[in-house]
Design a protein around this motif. Sequence first.
Motif, PDB file in Angstrom:
ATOM      1  N   ARG A 245      72.332  45.687   2.369  1.00  0.00           N
ATOM      2  CA  ARG A 245      71.540  44.736   1.583  1.00  0.00           C
ATOM      3  C   ARG A 245      70.459  45.398   0.755  1.00  0.00           C
ATOM      4  O   ARG A 245      70.146  44.946  -0.339  1.00  0.00           O
TER       5      ARG A 245
ATOM      6  N   ARG B 290      64.010  48.311  -3.535  1.00  0.00           N
ATOM      7  CA  ARG B 290      62.984  47.741  -4.416  1.00  0.00           C
ATOM      8  C   ARG B 290      61.585  48.232  -4.043  1.00  0.00           C
ATOM      9  O   ARG B 290      60.626  47.957  -4.740  1.00  0.00           O
TER      10      ARG B 290
ATOM     11  N   LEU C  26      59.288  47.496  -1.735  1.00  0.00           N
ATOM     12  CA  LEU C  26      58.158  46.745  -1.182  1.00  0.00           C
ATOM     13  C   LEU C  26      57.779  47.268   0.193  1.00  0.00           C
ATOM     14  O   LEU C  26      56.605  47.429   0.518  1.00  0.00           O
TER      15      LEU C  26
ATOM     16  N   GLU D  63      55.721  50.343   0.174  1.00  0.00           N
ATOM     17  CA  GLU D  63      54.307  50.132  -0.172  1.00  0.00           C
ATOM     18  C   GLU D  63      53.525  49.575   1.006  1.00  0.00           C
ATOM     19  O   GLU D  63      52.368  49.894   1.214  1.00  0.00           O
ATOM     20  N   LEU D  64      54.205  48.713   1.774  1.00  0.00           N
ATOM     21  CA  LEU D  64      53.504  48.077   2.883  1.00  0.00           C
ATOM     22  C   LEU D  64      53.390  49.002   4.090  1.00  0.00           C
ATOM     23  O   LEU D  64      52.499  48.846   4.918  1.00  0.00           O
TER      24      LEU D  64
ATOM     25  N   LEU E 172      58.737  39.793   3.120  1.00  0.00           N
ATOM     26  CA  LEU E 172      58.686  39.939   1.661  1.00  0.00           C
ATOM     27  C   LEU E 172      59.868  40.689   1.059  1.00  0.00           C
ATOM     28  O   LEU E 172      60.071  40.624  -0.149  1.00  0.00           O
TER      29      LEU E 172
ATOM     30  N   ARG F  86      65.488  41.399  -0.549  1.00  0.00           N
ATOM     31  CA  ARG F  86      66.918  41.361  -0.229  1.00  0.00           C
ATOM     32  C   ARG F  86      67.168  40.979   1.224  1.00  0.00           C
ATOM     33  O   ARG F  86      68.297  41.083   1.694  1.00  0.00           O
ATOM     34  N   GLN F  87      66.138  40.611   1.917  1.00  0.00           N
ATOM     35  CA  GLN F  87      66.265  40.277   3.342  1.00  0.00           C
ATOM     36  C   GLN F  87      67.007  41.362   4.096  1.00  0.00           C
ATOM     37  O   GLN F  87      67.902  41.099   4.906  1.00  0.00           O
TER      38      GLN F  87
ATOM     39  N   ARG G 112      61.788  41.258 -10.002  1.00  0.00           N
ATOM     40  CA  ARG G 112      63.189  41.654  -9.915  1.00  0.00           C
ATOM     41  C   ARG G 112      63.420  43.094 -10.371  1.00  0.00           C
ATOM     42  O   ARG G 112      64.306  43.780  -9.877  1.00  0.00           O
TER      43      ARG G 112
ATOM     44  N   ARG H 295      53.911  46.472  -5.804  1.00  0.00           N
ATOM     45  CA  ARG H 295      55.069  45.575  -5.867  1.00  0.00           C
ATOM     46  C   ARG H 295      54.924  44.345  -4.989  1.00  0.00           C
ATOM     47  O   ARG H 295      55.258  43.235  -5.402  1.00  0.00           O
ATOM     48  N   PHE H 296      54.421  44.580  -3.776  1.00  0.00           N
ATOM     49  CA  PHE H 296      54.346  43.402  -2.904  1.00  0.00           C
ATOM     50  C   PHE H 296      53.319  42.410  -3.426  1.00  0.00           C
ATOM     51  O   PHE H 296      53.455  41.202  -3.253  1.00  0.00           O
TER      52      PHE H 296
ATOM     53  N   THR I 108      54.954  40.265  -6.031  1.00  0.00           N
ATOM     54  CA  THR I 108      55.736  39.227  -5.374  1.00  0.00           C
ATOM     55  C   THR I 108      54.841  38.078  -4.932  1.00  0.00           C
ATOM     56  O   THR I 108      55.147  36.904  -5.140  1.00  0.00           O
ATOM     57  N   LEU I 109      53.701  38.461  -4.332  1.00  0.00           N
ATOM     58  CA  LEU I 109      52.800  37.417  -3.824  1.00  0.00           C
ATOM     59  C   LEU I 109      52.174  36.631  -4.964  1.00  0.00           C
ATOM     60  O   LEU I 109      52.054  35.402  -4.900  1.00  0.00           O
TER      61      LEU I 109
ATOM     62  N   ARG J 239      54.620  34.254  -6.345  1.00  0.00           N
ATOM     63  CA  ARG J 239      54.762  33.069  -5.494  1.00  0.00           C
ATOM     64  C   ARG J 239      53.561  32.136  -5.653  1.00  0.00           C
ATOM     65  O   ARG J 239      53.709  30.925  -5.790  1.00  0.00           O
TER      66      ARG J 239
ATOM     67  N   ARG K 230      63.560  30.674   1.983  1.00  0.00           N
ATOM     68  CA  ARG K 230      64.431  31.792   1.642  1.00  0.00           C
ATOM     69  C   ARG K 230      64.955  32.563   2.856  1.00  0.00           C
ATOM     70  O   ARG K 230      66.150  32.815   2.991  1.00  0.00           O
ATOM     71  N   ASN K 231      64.042  32.939   3.741  1.00  0.00           N
ATOM     72  CA  ASN K 231      64.472  33.782   4.855  1.00  0.00           C
ATOM     73  C   ASN K 231      65.341  33.043   5.855  1.00  0.00           C
ATOM     74  O   ASN K 231      65.918  33.642   6.744  1.00  0.00           O
TER      75      ASN K 231
ATOM     76  N   GLY L 118      69.225  32.302   3.723  1.00  0.00           N
ATOM     77  CA  GLY L 118      70.098  33.436   3.389  1.00  0.00           C
ATOM     78  C   GLY L 118      70.001  33.736   1.906  1.00  0.00           C
ATOM     79  O   GLY L 118      69.605  32.892   1.093  1.00  0.00           O
ATOM     80  N   LEU L 119      70.423  34.965   1.597  1.00  0.00           N
ATOM     81  CA  LEU L 119      70.187  35.486   0.267  1.00  0.00           C
ATOM     82  C   LEU L 119      70.953  34.739  -0.824  1.00  0.00           C
ATOM     83  O   LEU L 119      70.445  34.473  -1.898  1.00  0.00           O
TER      84      LEU L 119
END
Lengths: 86, 185, 433
Positions: free
Chosen positions: A19, A23, A25, A28-29, A75, A78-79, B31, B41-42, B45-46, B49, B112-113, B116-117
């Motif tokens: 998956r 990316r 993330l 970074e975390l 976050l 792509r899970q 993306r 990056r995170f 994303t936040l 959202r 989302r989680n 599923g994707l």
Amino acid sequence: MTNSPQPEPAALLHIDWTRCDGRGLCTELLPELLARDEWGYPLARTGSAAGSAAERSDIAIPPALRGAAADAVALCPRQALKLTSR
Amino acid sequence: MDAALWAFGRGTGVVSLVALTVTVLLGILTRSGRPLPGLPRFSITLVHRNVALVACAFVVLHVVLLFFDSFAQLTVLDFVVPFFGSFLPFWQGLGTVAVDLLIAIIVTALLRNRLGLRTFRVVHWLTYALWPIALAHAIGNGTDGTSVWFLWLAGLSTLAVLAAVAWRVSARFVEFRSVRTGQLS
Amino acid sequence: MTVAELTGTARLFRAGSPTFAAHHAVYGSLPSVTAPDAPDALIDELRRSGLEGRGGAGFPVWRKLASVLANSSVLADSSGLANSSVLANSSALANSAGRGSSQRQPVVIGNGADGEPLSHKDETLLRQAPHLVLDGLLLCQAVVRASDVSLYVGAASAAAVRLAIAERPDALHVRVLIAPEDFVSGEATAVANAFEHGVSVPRDHIVHLSQSGVKKRPTLVQNVETLAQLALIARFGAEWFRSVGTASEPGTRLVTVSGDVGTPQLLEVAGGTSLRRIVDACAPLDEMPRAVLVGGYHGGWVPGDRLDSALSREALAPFGAAPGAGVIFVLGSGRCGLESAGAIADYLASQSARQCGPCINGLPAMASVLGSLAARSRDPRLPGELARLADLVTGRGSCSHPDGTARFVLSSLRAFETDVRAHLTGRCEVHGA
Ligand code: SF4
Ligand code: SF4
């Protein structure tokens, strides 16, 4: 199975490579644990091919980084991440 | 009182549109997997959202305020079923469609989680329909829709979104694309 | 493919014909495992036999069985499982009945996919001794009380397998699924994926298949040679099994010998036999080959002057090789090791299931560096770069394809060290300047 010398790691961060799209993330975390390889995919700082290849897909998370790891799981676009214990 | 409601209704509509535009831009940036200077990056994303949630809040305000407005004469049905309104049914119907899409996108994004994707992705793609529909609704339905300042705003937003989409479909969009030999499905 | 044996090691092909009559005449009936303590007794026998999986990974067979058994909730009715009509009923029940228990119903799969292009042992075994494989499959089914039993086989062996199944009423419920000819299609999670989703690519797993495999059910995937050996142990016991081979490599194993030999063939050899004996049995084209690749494309090269090494885990470990699925490829002295290795690395890169980033990107990168080395590019950094890439990809895929490819590449660097040095100066031992 390789046992880490520390008294049992509390949690493992599992990377589902089918998956992950690199990316970045999670890197970074969790900069303490993860770097990025030349294609952008997460690369565990601990564990090497010579020692314990398994640790590169299931990364031991010290208690202090539990929260950051949980954020990465939530976050990851792509899970691709899971927290497991073993 | 009615005049104040009307002004608020219009104002919240415009703010919603701006927030939606920013959300779309940030979504495309997310993306790509690239950070901004000073914004990892995170965080992108936040922020993506959170701006989306702000847009939602304004859309809710916009809709609720206009519900109490006597001139628009909206019924509860108009919020979910498009094209049956009494005032400019087509343009207003576009607004309803946009709200329906927004609900679907936000709900699947928040879950989302768990969903599923694939479900998340397919529904999230609808954003590319949502945004132009919302814009058309604003131009066609809004009192300010054809005023010069609004047309400027709409034009700039359109340019920004078009540029982002063009970047999105370009070959070098994804970070590291140039060094990767393969692509994930 | 012809089958031969080294003296006194013929076990798996003794029936001489794929018919049930021949099989029965030589090996006798399938032992019953219906007594309540029989499954445990068989698992214990397997433990004492020391039989390890013959598909490549070499995992102890008894442990997999015990694990699947432990992970499946024990169902009330497990009697008469070796009887086909009861089985047909129970599997129909399991499919239609409530979720709770049926989901824990184990699945047993015989893996005969021979993913390695150089391996023909699974195909040959299925074509010439299918009933031994079916015996092993039915025994596993009885031991773990499975309702679903299947064989995953290459297209070339499917007809023989179907014929054999039709011959015996106790195996009519065995399903046959055709495996594609991809390198990774025989990987255990790919097999489970094939049964669940119809695509034979590996998948991510955090728990072992024996805990959660096909449709989350405990799943036993066992190589067909392993099943055949198991069927023999169930009949003749652990002592008999260990009477051939060495203490650490008991029993016989099938090896496919190919490359620069006069008679490429399938051999049944005692565990721990020296590579020299195996190669000599196949009329090698020269006295001392340049090297022998042991364990297949995920294995390692043993240099030609080290063929005294035994086909055993310990003896092969220093070369980064293992008996694996029994592939032995002889590289004649007239061939450039780096060129051959480069071609294999290209193939391996092309066989990535293209799911995992480090594998998609890392394998072609390794192949191209090895290709440059083979082409005598005079860049002294190449070997270091190759080692770095091999380390980078290891452990970073959903299956062991990157690890195996890295192992192979590193082994090529070691085994052909002198060639590497020559190539870096623009010369080649085989092709000259
Ligand atoms: S956040 Fe997810 S997709 Fe991104 S690099 Fe980490 S695991 Fe891969
Ligand atoms: S590691 Fe490679 S071969 Fe294995 S599943 Fe991932 S992409 Fe496919």
